[in-house]
Design an enzyme around this catalytic site. Structure first.
Site, mmCIF file in Angstrom:
data_model
loop_
_atom_site.group_PDB
_atom_site.id
_atom_site.type_symbol
_atom_site.label_atom_id
_atom_site.label_comp_id
_atom_site.label_asym_id
_atom_site.label_seq_id
_atom_site.Cartn_x
_atom_site.Cartn_y
_atom_site.Cartn_z
ATOM 1 N N CYS A 38 5.665 46.101 -10.995
ATOM 2 C CA CYS A 38 6.495 47.375 -11.431
ATOM 3 C C CYS A 38 7.338 47.808 -10.056
ATOM 4 O O CYS A 38 6.897 48.510 -9.242
ATOM 5 C CB CYS A 38 5.460 48.711 -11.511
ATOM 6 N N CYS A 41 7.549 51.332 -8.938
ATOM 7 C CA CYS A 41 6.593 51.834 -8.266
ATOM 8 C C CYS A 41 6.533 51.350 -6.615
ATOM 9 O O CYS A 41 6.090 51.984 -5.830
ATOM 10 C CB CYS A 41 4.936 51.053 -8.874
#
Length: 288
Positions: A38, A41
């Site tokens: 991600c 993230c």
């Protein structure tokens, strides 16, 4: 294990119960659900870690690797990554999904977390509201030396410059902020206040405007100037009263300028503020 004192890694459901649910009864716990694949993230984790360090233990950052803890992620109701949840007193009290600006995350944290820096900012802004602009500026500049990357301190200094009438320095600080911070709601509101203050800087003083209205109460342009002066000085109830008087006489005065000013006050105060609810109801009665 994390190399940072205020950051922990959650390895299983039992760890989550102990390090998040139970620990949040002692201090707030910010839980970051993330994954290696991600990209947002990876951008968010350093920012959350920095905030945990800036807040000096006022909250703990707990990281959950979503790929390794799928049952825990499902139990927490996480559907998208990154998801960040704030736990306090054993329950989840706030959350957000996706990447957020630092100022927005700080705003969320400051709603639930006792923070020395936020308290000092509030104290300085209270001094400025009381007319002690120089003292407020000195305190905030000292705080800025301690936390030079804290955009909330920069924004607070800009607010003091605005309240003291130093529009040039206020605008200079706004323009020096990172682009994503300039797009935040707080800075947009500050820019709107600056624009309004500039537009009213040549307007007569409140006492003179009131005197003119005593002579002729139906001078809506004068009453609108009065409302704007009240907005600049944060006397929102008086501003709303003046605007409501105009709207009761002419809903479309100056192509809706009075209505737009009232809606702007609602946005500044927030939907749950008593004045917002009171005058939104009055406005709705006029319109419908």
């Amino acid at each position: 294990m994390s190399n940072f004192p205020f950051v922990v890694d959650i390895s299983d459901a039992g760890h989550f119960e102990q390090q998040v649910i139970e620990a949040s009864k002692q201090q707030p716990i910010l839980v970051d659900f993330w994954a290696e694949w991600c990209q947002p993230c990876k951008a968010l984790i350093p920012l959350l870690t920095k905030l945990a360090e800036d807040y000096k233990g006022a909250f703990i950052l707990a990281k959950v690797n979503a790929d390794e803890q799928q049952e825990l992620v499902a139990a927490a109701g996480v559907r998208n990554l990154p998801t960040v949840k704030l736990y306090k007193n054993g329950v989840m009290v706030d959350e957000f999904m996706g990447a957020k600006a630092e100022s927005e995350i700080r705003k969320m944290l400051d709603t639930h977390v006792e923070n020395e820096t936020s308290n000092k900012i509030a104290e300085a802004l209270a001094l400025s509201e009381a007319g002690e602009h120089q003292q407020a500026t000195e305190q905030l500049k000292a705080l800025n030396q301690q936390e030079p990357s804290n955009s909330n301190v920069h924004i607070a200094i800009a607010k003091v410059y605005l309240q003291s009438g130093d529009f040039e320095n206020c605008e200079a600080i706004i323009k020096s902020l990172p682009a994503n911070i300039q797009l935040s709601d707080d800075v947009k509101k500050l820019q709107d206040e600056l624009n309004l203050a500039r537009s009213t800087s040549d307007s007569p003083e409140v006492e003179e405007l009131l005197a003119q209205l005593e002579t002729d109460p139906e001078q809506h342009d004068i009453r609108l100037q009065l409302a704007n002066q009240y907005i600049v000085s944060h006397q929102y109830e008086l501003a709303l009263e003046a605007l409501m008087y105009i709207l009761q006489q002419d809903m479309n005065f100056q192509e809706g300028a009075a209505k737009a000013a009232m809606l702007s006050i609602f946005e500044t105060l927030g939907a749950q503020e008593a004045l917002t609810r009171q005058y939104r109801s009055k406005l709705a009665s006029l319109m419908y």
